[in-house]
Design a protein around this motif. Sequence first.
Motif, PDB file in Angstrom:
ATOM      1  N   THR A  98       1.074  -1.018   0.099  1.00  0.00           N
ATOM      2  CA  THR A  98      -0.119   0.216   0.050  1.00  0.00           C
ATOM      3  C   THR A  98       0.892   1.245  -0.014  1.00  0.00           C
ATOM      4  OG1 THR A  98      -1.776   1.116   0.931  1.00  0.00           O
ATOM      5  CG2 THR A  98      -0.247   0.180   2.595  1.00  0.00           C
ATOM      6  N   ASP A  99       0.278   2.563  -0.265  1.00  0.00           N
ATOM      7  CA  ASP A  99       1.132   3.763   0.071  1.00  0.00           C
ATOM      8  C   ASP A  99       0.307   4.787   0.702  1.00  0.00           C
ATOM      9  OD1 ASP A  99      -0.712   4.220  -2.454  1.00  0.00           O
ATOM     10  OD2 ASP A  99       0.540   5.861  -2.309  1.00  0.00           O
ATOM     11  N   VAL A 100       0.919   5.936   1.009  1.00  0.00           N
ATOM     12  CA  VAL A 100       0.188   6.817   1.650  1.00  0.00           C
ATOM     13  C   VAL A 100       0.298   8.044   0.691  1.00  0.00           C
ATOM     14  CG1 VAL A 100       0.643   5.656   4.109  1.00  0.00           C
ATOM     15  CG2 VAL A 100       2.527   7.380   3.056  1.00  0.00           C
ATOM     16  N   GLY A 101       0.524   7.921  -0.560  1.00  0.00           N
ATOM     17  CA  GLY A 101       0.713   9.342  -1.128  1.00  0.00           C
ATOM     18  C   GLY A 101      -0.398  10.168  -1.420  1.00  0.00           C
ATOM     19  N   SER A 102      -0.340  11.289  -1.646  1.00  0.00           N
ATOM     20  CA  SER A 102      -1.567  12.407  -1.526  1.00  0.00           C
ATOM     21  C   SER A 102      -2.140  12.497  -2.744  1.00  0.00           C
ATOM     22  CB  SER A 102      -0.990  13.686  -1.019  1.00  0.00           C
ATOM     23  OG  SER A 102       0.063  14.361  -1.647  1.00  0.00           O
ATOM     24  N   VAL A 103      -1.407  11.960  -3.872  1.00  0.00           N
ATOM     25  CA  VAL A 103      -2.000  11.994  -5.394  1.00  0.00           C
ATOM     26  C   VAL A 103      -2.191  10.511  -5.732  1.00  0.00           C
ATOM     27  CG1 VAL A 103      -1.600  12.744  -7.656  1.00  0.00           C
ATOM     28  CG2 VAL A 103      -1.042  14.046  -5.545  1.00  0.00           C
ATOM     29  N   LYS A 104      -3.180  10.089  -6.186  1.00  0.00           N
ATOM     30  CA  LYS A 104      -3.327   8.617  -6.300  1.00  0.00           C
ATOM     31  C   LYS A 104      -3.599   7.947  -7.686  1.00  0.00           C
ATOM     32  CE  LYS A 104      -2.954   6.543  -3.635  1.00  0.00           C
ATOM     33  NZ  LYS A 104      -1.958   7.434  -2.700  1.00  0.00           N
ATOM     34  N   SER A 105      -4.126   9.021  -8.818  1.00  0.00           N
ATOM     35  CA  SER A 105      -4.090   8.293 -10.242  1.00  0.00           C
ATOM     36  C   SER A 105      -2.792   7.896 -10.616  1.00  0.00           C
ATOM     37  CB  SER A 105      -4.892   9.497 -11.098  1.00  0.00           C
ATOM     38  OG  SER A 105      -6.026   9.554 -10.682  1.00  0.00           O
ATOM     39  N   PRO A 106      -1.652   8.761 -10.588  1.00  0.00           N
ATOM     40  CA  PRO A 106      -0.308   8.391 -11.523  1.00  0.00           C
ATOM     41  C   PRO A 106       0.338   7.444 -10.601  1.00  0.00           C
ATOM     42  CG  PRO A 106      -0.197  10.584 -10.061  1.00  0.00           C
ATOM     43  CD  PRO A 106      -1.649  10.186 -10.274  1.00  0.00           C
ATOM     44  N   ILE A 107       0.134   7.279  -9.289  1.00  0.00           N
ATOM     45  CA  ILE A 107       0.640   5.939  -8.307  1.00  0.00           C
ATOM     46  C   ILE A 107      -0.192   4.611  -8.904  1.00  0.00           C
ATOM     47  CG2 ILE A 107       1.216   5.099  -6.223  1.00  0.00           C
ATOM     48  CD1 ILE A 107       1.317   7.903  -5.189  1.00  0.00           C
ATOM     49  N   ALA A 108      -1.356   4.940  -8.794  1.00  0.00           N
ATOM     50  CA  ALA A 108      -2.132   3.507  -9.055  1.00  0.00           C
ATOM     51  C   ALA A 108      -1.997   2.963 -10.456  1.00  0.00           C
ATOM     52  CB  ALA A 108      -3.584   3.967  -8.833  1.00  0.00           C
ATOM     53  N   GLU A 109      -1.561   4.051 -11.298  1.00  0.00           N
ATOM     54  CA  GLU A 109      -1.474   3.494 -12.920  1.00  0.00           C
ATOM     55  C   GLU A 109      -0.252   2.963 -12.679  1.00  0.00           C
ATOM     56  OE1 GLU A 109      -1.448   5.158 -17.325  1.00  0.00           O
ATOM     57  OE2 GLU A 109      -2.057   6.532 -15.781  1.00  0.00           O
ATOM     58  N   ALA A 110       0.999   3.395 -12.340  1.00  0.00           N
ATOM     59  CA  ALA A 110       2.281   3.265 -12.427  1.00  0.00           C
ATOM     60  C   ALA A 110       2.366   1.637 -11.498  1.00  0.00           C
ATOM     61  CB  ALA A 110       3.258   3.929 -11.854  1.00  0.00           C
ATOM     62  N   LEU A 111       1.765   1.374 -10.767  1.00  0.00           N
ATOM     63  CA  LEU A 111       1.948   0.105  -9.786  1.00  0.00           C
ATOM     64  C   LEU A 111       0.709  -0.703 -10.155  1.00  0.00           C
ATOM     65  CD1 LEU A 111       3.444   1.831  -6.557  1.00  0.00           C
ATOM     66  CD2 LEU A 111       4.610   0.904  -8.750  1.00  0.00           C
TER      67      LEU A 111
END
Length: 360
Positions: A98-111
């Motif tokens: 899981t992650d705690v990043g404050s922006v989700k779309s680019p992280i969700a797509e990249a991983l």
Amino acid sequence: MDSASTFGTVLIAGVGLIGGSVALRMKNLLLARKVIGLDASSQVLNNAIALGVIDEARLDVGEWLSEVDLVVLSAPVSALPDLGRTIAGFTRPDTLFTDVGSVKSPIAEALSHVPNFVPGHPMAGSERGGVEHATGLMLQNAVWVLTPTDDTSLTALSKVRALVEALGAAPIVMPPDAHDALVATISHLPYVASLALTHMVARDERLALLAAGGFRDLTRVASGDPRMSRDMVVENKNALRQALRRFRRELERLEAQLEVPEELLEAARESKRTRDSLPIVRRTILPPRQDLIVAVEDKPGELGRITQIVGFAGINIKDIEVLAIREQGGSVRLGLETPDDVERARSLLEAEGYVTRSRV
């Protein structure tokens, strides 16, 4: 995993304010038998060891990652995708991410290709950064947004949701793009507005003489870590641009109302009502929810399909729980706001072939 379960080894990848707070909370609640900190800074790791935030420190990835049961990605937003991909190259297929990043779309797509990855964002923090200011209490009763995609397994979501609840936070589920649009207005726009206001003061020393408590409260978020804050808003720049356009229109409307005092008074009354009605975080009872139980097949994309059907209709899913998973399928509990939301969601889902029942 239920709320009483523990992880053997937990990796905190990026030992800062939020990552350190997650580590402390897990250690205090005995949710992990060992917490490893991974960071590029040896000084940060030394501080984390000295403060009891982590049990073991690592500067580099390696074969040792095969022992990790849970990875919490908590580096700056711009670094999270590469960090996640690198770590995933060494972990086991069943390792939970899981992650705690404050922006989700680019992280969700990249991983999206990482097995058992559940994107997340605890809505907690402080203008004071660094592991030195980490505290487990920061997460208690915080809203913790989970943003599954079509590639997110129900089992992984269930485990992360149970962890969030065990940490004392309140999970809410929504699509990544919906999260980014919301935080652009309630988090990233206030930061940019704070920059603009403080820049005005910095360029006129007379203003600095008069800037008292109210101004300091309004611009508090400008005291955050400049690099992390910059990365945060840049990664969400498209949604932030839309929020800025709406903000400019509001400012222009208020400027015009300077010539119409009665309209300005009504605007002030509306703002007071809105501000006074904002919820106050309580340490005990969370608001009640109306539940809708949905039978689902255990196959990729089912959870994403359900949340899209409900979300596109403007129905807010306040939380979600996987109640049972078997080879034939299982059930999901959607926590909604009102009985009317339950009936609307039921009608939409049943029209798509789902079997549902309500539980108020």
